[in-house]
Scaffold this motif. Structure first.
Motif, PDB file in Angstrom:
ATOM      1  N   LEU A  43      42.920  49.068  61.314  1.00  0.00           N
ATOM      2  CA  LEU A  43      41.132  49.596  60.951  1.00  0.00           C
ATOM      3  C   LEU A  43      40.031  48.871  60.663  1.00  0.00           C
ATOM      4  O   LEU A  43      39.205  49.568  61.347  1.00  0.00           O
ATOM      5  N   PHE A  63      39.300  50.779  63.907  1.00  0.00           N
ATOM      6  CA  PHE A  63      38.784  52.207  63.319  1.00  0.00           C
ATOM      7  C   PHE A  63      37.205  52.102  63.053  1.00  0.00           C
ATOM      8  O   PHE A  63      36.488  52.822  63.248  1.00  0.00           O
ATOM      9  N   TRP A  64      36.941  51.060  62.227  1.00  0.00           N
ATOM     10  CA  TRP A  64      35.397  50.479  61.991  1.00  0.00           C
ATOM     11  C   TRP A  64      34.739  50.879  63.089  1.00  0.00           C
ATOM     12  O   TRP A  64      33.595  51.516  63.099  1.00  0.00           O
ATOM     13  N   ALA A  68      34.036  54.192  64.321  1.00  0.00           N
ATOM     14  CA  ALA A  68      32.787  54.839  63.115  1.00  0.00           C
ATOM     15  C   ALA A  68      31.202  54.469  63.265  1.00  0.00           C
ATOM     16  O   ALA A  68      30.937  55.337  62.379  1.00  0.00           O
ATOM     17  N   ASP A  84      30.681  52.904  60.779  1.00  0.00           N
ATOM     18  CA  ASP A  84      30.575  53.688  59.130  1.00  0.00           C
ATOM     19  C   ASP A  84      30.046  52.132  58.688  1.00  0.00           C
ATOM     20  O   ASP A  84      30.135  50.927  58.631  1.00  0.00           O
ATOM     21  N   GLY A  95      36.302  49.722  56.792  1.00  0.00           N
ATOM     22  CA  GLY A  95      37.670  48.830  57.408  1.00  0.00           C
ATOM     23  C   GLY A  95      37.521  47.570  57.515  1.00  0.00           C
ATOM     24  O   GLY A  95      38.226  47.069  57.138  1.00  0.00           O
ATOM     25  N   ALA A 130      45.555  53.924  57.443  1.00  0.00           N
ATOM     26  CA  ALA A 130      44.272  53.405  58.893  1.00  0.00           C
ATOM     27  C   ALA A 130      44.515  54.559  60.113  1.00  0.00           C
ATOM     28  O   ALA A 130      43.260  55.148  60.697  1.00  0.00           O
ATOM     29  N   TYR A 150      41.905  56.907  58.367  1.00  0.00           N
ATOM     30  CA  TYR A 150      40.799  56.403  58.627  1.00  0.00           C
ATOM     31  C   TYR A 150      39.507  56.942  59.739  1.00  0.00           C
ATOM     32  O   TYR A 150      39.119  57.021  60.019  1.00  0.00           O
ATOM     33  N   GLY A 151      40.768  56.581  61.208  1.00  0.00           N
ATOM     34  CA  GLY A 151      40.082  57.006  62.461  1.00  0.00           C
ATOM     35  C   GLY A 151      40.057  58.239  62.230  1.00  0.00           C
ATOM     36  O   GLY A 151      38.915  58.003  63.329  1.00  0.00           O
ATOM     37  N   GLY A 169      36.556  58.643  59.520  1.00  0.00           N
ATOM     38  CA  GLY A 169      35.612  57.651  59.326  1.00  0.00           C
ATOM     39  C   GLY A 169      35.752  57.384  57.929  1.00  0.00           C
ATOM     40  O   GLY A 169      34.477  57.078  57.507  1.00  0.00           O
ATOM     41  N   THR A 204      37.809  56.856  53.709  1.00  0.00           N
ATOM     42  CA  THR A 204      39.243  57.266  52.585  1.00  0.00           C
ATOM     43  C   THR A 204      39.212  57.958  51.812  1.00  0.00           C
ATOM     44  O   THR A 204      40.156  57.772  51.279  1.00  0.00           O
TER      45      THR A 204
END
Lengths: 101, 550
Positions: A45, A48-49, A52, A54, A59, B244, B247-248, B251, B253
């Motif tokens: 998580l 990926f945060w 991105a 974000d 995340g 997860a 989300y990847g 970007g 949820t």
């Protein structure tokens, strides 16, 4: 891309968790394997945060929720394992075989 | 709302929260907390209650001193005062009060759901909206599932009361745990964000793990709790890994956004497929699709019977609602990838569930395997992935909830009569001595088998019809085949009750239904008959409800 390394690390961590869950017979070790899987998710998580970027920090916030709920889960799980131990003096999950098929 | 003073440097505003979107959960949760507080009242708890009251009153005073306003600790202090008064006056722990208050809370929640139906959806379920920063959807699927869950919880209260009394495990935690599980299920049915899916899934699971092990001196109950916990936590972790990865990909949820991102052309297909596969495995565990069903029979057999009925009915409804929302609602554009996988799961689920139920001798375990088969039938509407499919699954889950709570309810009566688990041979001659409960059990079993004239038939008709219209006729043929196998073991039970003679050596106790239990069972039986003969109104509602918030 550097972000690949944490993702591979998370995948490995998750696999170790799955292996532990399937191979260990001690209930507490199984519980720890589940924690490893949750840790892998947390790494994923956050990675990926970072990729991105974000702005809502989804995340990171999600990672915090995973930790908090994981702790709650462990609380309930240990309580159940204690209960089993009190009655059987064993926490080997192979001994829990009253019900089959 | 209380105003919280914030330091000036941080640009941070309190979001405007539309509380109406989660009002059913708030009412349920509040009731649960109240019932929990009530449990602390008792003859030996005066000192503890007095301390709790003082703490709450101190908090209220501090709140007033700091903000000059009456804040929420004041409410707590008020509750503490009421609790103190109860402790001082009640000689026994107020179990009746706990049960009544919980039932009242559920009825109030049903009222709030009706209000949401009227105001938020503008009197029409077709209109949908999401609230709480797109975290929660108030749409047809959510509202319909909420009603299913709440009905199951409502009937589980009187069932649990008499069962727990007989087994001498009547601790008042049963009611708050039931309510908290219902909170999780309500929230899961309306989750519009994968974060909410995870949180609500855990809320309901944690409550259910404890409820499964509620008979804490009973070895099977403990074992059921352990197995449920380990496999439940495992499946949550798998689902979480899928979340997860989603989300990847996206970007975010937010479920519709994730669906759009999965279908987008520039998304790496391998990543999307792995994410989807993990989500499917996670949900297949929760809805007990073969081969992820291993925990189901053990947990259903080990858990106290009223809990089993509630678990089978309500968990399935809530998990399928989230399943529908994520796959049919959001990932409809990538059907090609998930329909074959779910098709296979559903087909083997129906066959394996029915075949393994045939060889069971323990009645509760048999119903556990039949629950597996029923998850397969409900999945047909999901695989159809059409509007009819969604409404069929919703209707089927409502019908299944009523008949499963009813069947497990009669079973809990039988267990109280014998003070042990019931096998099919124990039922010999039961129908001749007690025609009314035996007749009710027969009605529930015939409905589970899908005999025309019962609600179960109408439910199966709805999902099978949707399956055929969507071109999934092979799956429907498998489902009909599975229903035929299933009819065999349901009818075997009925034959034992009415045809066989009572064994001489069966040790039994009095069969004494409490008024609440009789009322709950009679209501379930009435719903089965009414929906079997005249289902139009509810099917129409389900058809209107088959819409997702965008």
């Amino acid at each position: 891309m550097a972000a690949v390394y944490p993702l591979i690390f998370a995948a490995l961590l998750f696999s170790v968790g799955v292996y532990g869950l399937l191979s260990r017979r001690h209930a507490v070790l199984v519980l720890m394997s589940i924690e490893l899987m949750l840790a892998a998710v947390t790494v994923n998580l956050v990675t990926f945060w970072a990729i991105a970027g974000d702005a809502l920090l989804t995340g990171q916030v999600f990672a915090l929720f995973v930790m908090a709920i994981g702790a709650a889960e462990i609380g309930v799980g240990l309580a159940i394992i204690m209960l089993i131990y009190r009655n059987r003096a064993s926490v080997n999950i192979d001994d829990a075989d009253l019900m089959k098929y | 709302m209380p105003v919280i003073p914030l330091t000036a440097q941080v640009q941070w505003s309190i979001p405007d929260i539309p509380w109406g979107a989660i009002s059913p959960e708030l009412v349920l949760f509040g009731t649960g907390i109240l019932v929990l507080l009530l449990e602390t009242a008792g003859p030996h708890r005066l000192r503890a209650s007095a301390l709790a009251f003082l703490a709450a009153a101190g908090g209220a005073a501090a709140g007033y001193g700091l903000t000059g306003e009456v804040t929420w600790p004041a409410l707590l202090a008020l509750a503490g005062l009421a609790q103190l008064a109860l402790t001082a006056t009640w000689r026994e722990r107020p179990r009746v009060l706990s049960a009544l208050l919980s039932a009242l809370g559920i009825v109030a929640t049903l009222g709030v759901v009706a209000w949401q139906w009227q105001t938020l959806a503008g009197g029409e379920l077709l209109a949908t909206q999401s609230g709480l920063a797109d975290m929660v959807a108030v749409d047809g699927v959510a509202l319909f599932t909420r009603v299913t869950v709440l009905l199951a919880a409502l009937v589980s209260i009187p069932l649990g009361w008499s069962y727990l009394e007989t087994r001498r495990i009547h601790r008042a935690e049963y009611y708050p745990l039931l309510l908290f599980a219902a909170v999780g299920m309500n929230l899961l049915a309306s989750s519009q964000d994968l974060l909410m899916v995870f949180i609500s899934l855990e809320v309901l699971s944690l409550a259910l793990y404890i409820l499964t092990g509620f008979a804490k001196r009973d070895l099977t109950s403990q074992e059921g709790a352990l197995k449920y916990f380990l496999l439940g936590a495992f499946s949550s972790a798998i689902l979480l890994y899928g979340i997860a990865l989603s989300y990847g990909i996206a970007g975010t949820t937010n479920i519709p956004a994730v669906g759009a991102a999965v279908a987008a052309a520039d998304t790496p297909a391998a990543l999307a497929v792995i994410a989807m596969a993990l989500l499917i495995v996670g949900f297949a565990f929760k809805t007990a699709l073969v081969p992820f069903h291993m925990w189901t029979p053990d947990v259903y057999q080990g858990a106290p019977t009223p809990v089993t009925g509630f678990m089978a009915a309500a968990t399935k409804a809530a998990a399928f609602a989230a399943f529908l929302r994520i796959f049919v609602g959001a990932m409809g554009a990538s059907q090609w990838s998930w329909i074959p996988a779910l098709w296979t799961l559903a087909a083997i689920t129906m066959l394996v569930g029915a075949v393994l139920a045939v060889v069971q001798d323990d009645l509760k375990r048999m119903l556990g395997y039949s629950a597996v088969a029923h998850a397969g039938y409900a999945a047909i509407g999901l695989i159809a992935a059409t509007r009819e499919g969604v409404s069929g699954t919703l209707f089927y889950l409502l019908v299944y909830a009523v008949m499963s709570v009813g069947a497990f309810g009669v079973l809990s009566m039988l267990e109280r009569r014998q003070r042990r688990a019931v096998s099919i041979s124990d039922l010999a001659g039961f129908g001749k001595r007690f025609p009314v409960p035996a007749g009710m059990l027969s009605l529930f079993l015939l409905s589970l088998a899908g005999i025309p004239g019962t609600a179960g038939f109408m439910g199966k008709l709805a999902v099978f019809r949707a399956g055929v219209f969507a071109g999934q006729w092979v799956l429907v043929v498998i489902a009909v085949l599975s229903s035929m196998i299933a009819a065999f073991f349901y009818i075997r039970v009925i034959r034992a009750m009415f045809m066989d003679d009572e064994p001489d050596d069966l040790e039994t106790f009095e069969l004494e239904p409490t008024p609440g239990l009789s009322a709950g069972l009679a209501a379930s039986a009435a719903i089965i008959v009414v929906l079997g003969v005249w289902p139009t109104v509810v099917i129409d509602l389900a058809e209107q409800a088959a819409a997702f918030a965008g």
